[in-house]
Design an enzyme around this catalytic site. Structure first.
Site, PDB file in Angstrom:
ATOM      1  N   ARG A 156      -3.622  -0.341   5.398  1.00 50.18           N
ATOM      2  CA  ARG A 156      -4.207  -1.405   4.583  1.00 50.18           C
ATOM      3  C   ARG A 156      -3.316  -2.638   4.452  1.00 50.18           C
ATOM      4  NH1 ARG A 156      -5.736   2.426  -0.359  1.00 50.18           N
ATOM      5  NH2 ARG A 156      -3.853   3.408   0.435  1.00 50.18           N
ATOM      6  N   ASP A 181      -2.558  -3.976 -18.986  1.00 44.74           N
ATOM      7  CA  ASP A 181      -1.202  -4.125 -18.444  1.00 44.74           C
ATOM      8  C   ASP A 181      -0.167  -4.195 -19.558  1.00 44.74           C
ATOM      9  OD1 ASP A 181      -2.232  -4.034 -15.913  1.00 44.74           O
ATOM     10  OD2 ASP A 181      -2.041  -6.184 -15.528  1.00 44.74           O
ATOM     11  N   CYS A 185       0.860  -1.184   0.000  1.00 44.89           N
ATOM     12  CA  CYS A 185       0.000   0.000   0.000  1.00 44.89           C
ATOM     13  C   CYS A 185       0.896   1.234   0.000  1.00 44.89           C
ATOM     14  CB  CYS A 185      -1.013  -0.022   1.148  1.00 44.89           C
ATOM     15  SG  CYS A 185      -0.326   0.254   2.789  1.00 44.89           S
ATOM     16  N   THR A 186       0.441   2.342   0.563  1.00 45.21           N
ATOM     17  CA  THR A 186       1.225   3.582   0.504  1.00 45.21           C
ATOM     18  C   THR A 186       2.256   3.642   1.633  1.00 45.21           C
ATOM     19  OG1 THR A 186      -0.671   4.711  -0.496  1.00 45.21           O
ATOM     20  CG2 THR A 186       1.101   6.102   0.366  1.00 45.21           C
TER      21      THR A 186
END
Length: 197
Positions: free
Chosen positions: A14, A124, A8-9
Site C-alpha cells: 500500500r 485523538d 503501512c505495515t
C-alpha cells in the site's frame, strides 16, 4: 516543498503504491512534493510485491521501491505523515508522540465532513491523554474509556484495504481506493497553496 511520508505495515504494497501514485499525479498537476514511504513492521531493503509493481507499471510508474522501517529520522523529515490504517496511525503516534499533530490516516486527512473531523480530533486527544496516563502509571477514567468507545463506533472506517497475499484484482482495487484519496489530497494541497498565495 512539502514532504509527505506514507506508512503501512511492511512497506511492500500500500504505502509504495501511494508513494508512486502521489509522486506521478502531483507532477502532472504541477504540485511540488517530495514523497517517501515506510512500514511499521518493515524489513530494510525488500522489493515491493509483484502485484503492486505491476499495478504501478500499468500507471506508467517505473520507480524502484525497497522497503524501509518507520524511523524517527523519516518522521522528522516529513511535514505530513499519512498512514493507510488507523492502527498504523496509532502505532506512529505511540512511537513518535511529538508528530501526533501531523499524523493522519490518508482517508481521514482528506475527509471534509466537519462533524466527523470534530469526532476525530476528540478521539485523538483522548487517545494521547490515555497513552500519557498509562505511561505515568495513572488510571484511565471510566468516562474517557466510554467516550472513546462511543467515538470509535460513530467514526467511519478510514482504513485502506490490505491486498497482501491477494490476487492482482485485489491490488487493483486497493490502488483505486488509494488513487481516489490521492485526488482529494491533491485538491486539498492545491487549495492550501492558493490560500497562502
Amino acid at each position: 516543498m512539502k514532504h509527505i511520508l506514507f506508512v503501512c505495515t511492511g512497506n511492500t504494497c500500500r504505502s509504495p503504491m501511494a508513494e508512486g501514485l502521489l509522486r506521478k499525479l502531483a507532477k502532472q498537476r504541477g504540485i511540488e512534493l517530495e514523497v517517501r514511504s515506510a512500514g511499521v513492521a518493515a524489513v530494510e531493503g525488500m522489493p515491493i510485491s509483484r502485484h503492486a509493481e505491476s499495478v504501478l507499471k500499468d500507471q506508467d510508474i517505473h520507480d524502484q521501491f525497497y522497503s524501509k522501517p518507520l524511523t524517527g529520522e523519516l518522521v522528522n523529515w516529513a511535514d505530513l505523515v499519512l498512514t493507510l490504517t488507523q492502527s498504523h496511525k496509532q502505532y506512529a503516534i505511540r512511537q513518535f508522540p511529538d508528530a501526533a499533530d501531523k499524523t493522519y490516516t490518508l482517508k481521514e486527512y482528506v475527509e471534509n465532513d466537519e462533524r466527523v473531523l470534530g469526532d476525530l480530533k476528540e478521539q485523538d486527544s483522548l487517545y494521547v491523554s490515555m497513552e500519557l496516563a498509562k505511561s505515568l502509571g495513572n488510571d484511565i477514567s471510566e468516562a474517557d474509556r466510554e467516550r472513546l468507545i462511543e467515538l470509535r463506533q460513530r467514526i467511519p472506517s478510514f482504513d485502506i484495504s490490505d491486498p497482501f497475499g491477494g490476487s492482482r484484482e485485489e491490488y487493483e482495487a486497493t490502488a483505486a481506493e488509494i488513487r481516489t484519496a490521492i485526488f482529494r489530497l491533491l485538491d486539498k494541497l492545491a487549495s492550501s497553496d492558493q490560500n497562502r498565495a
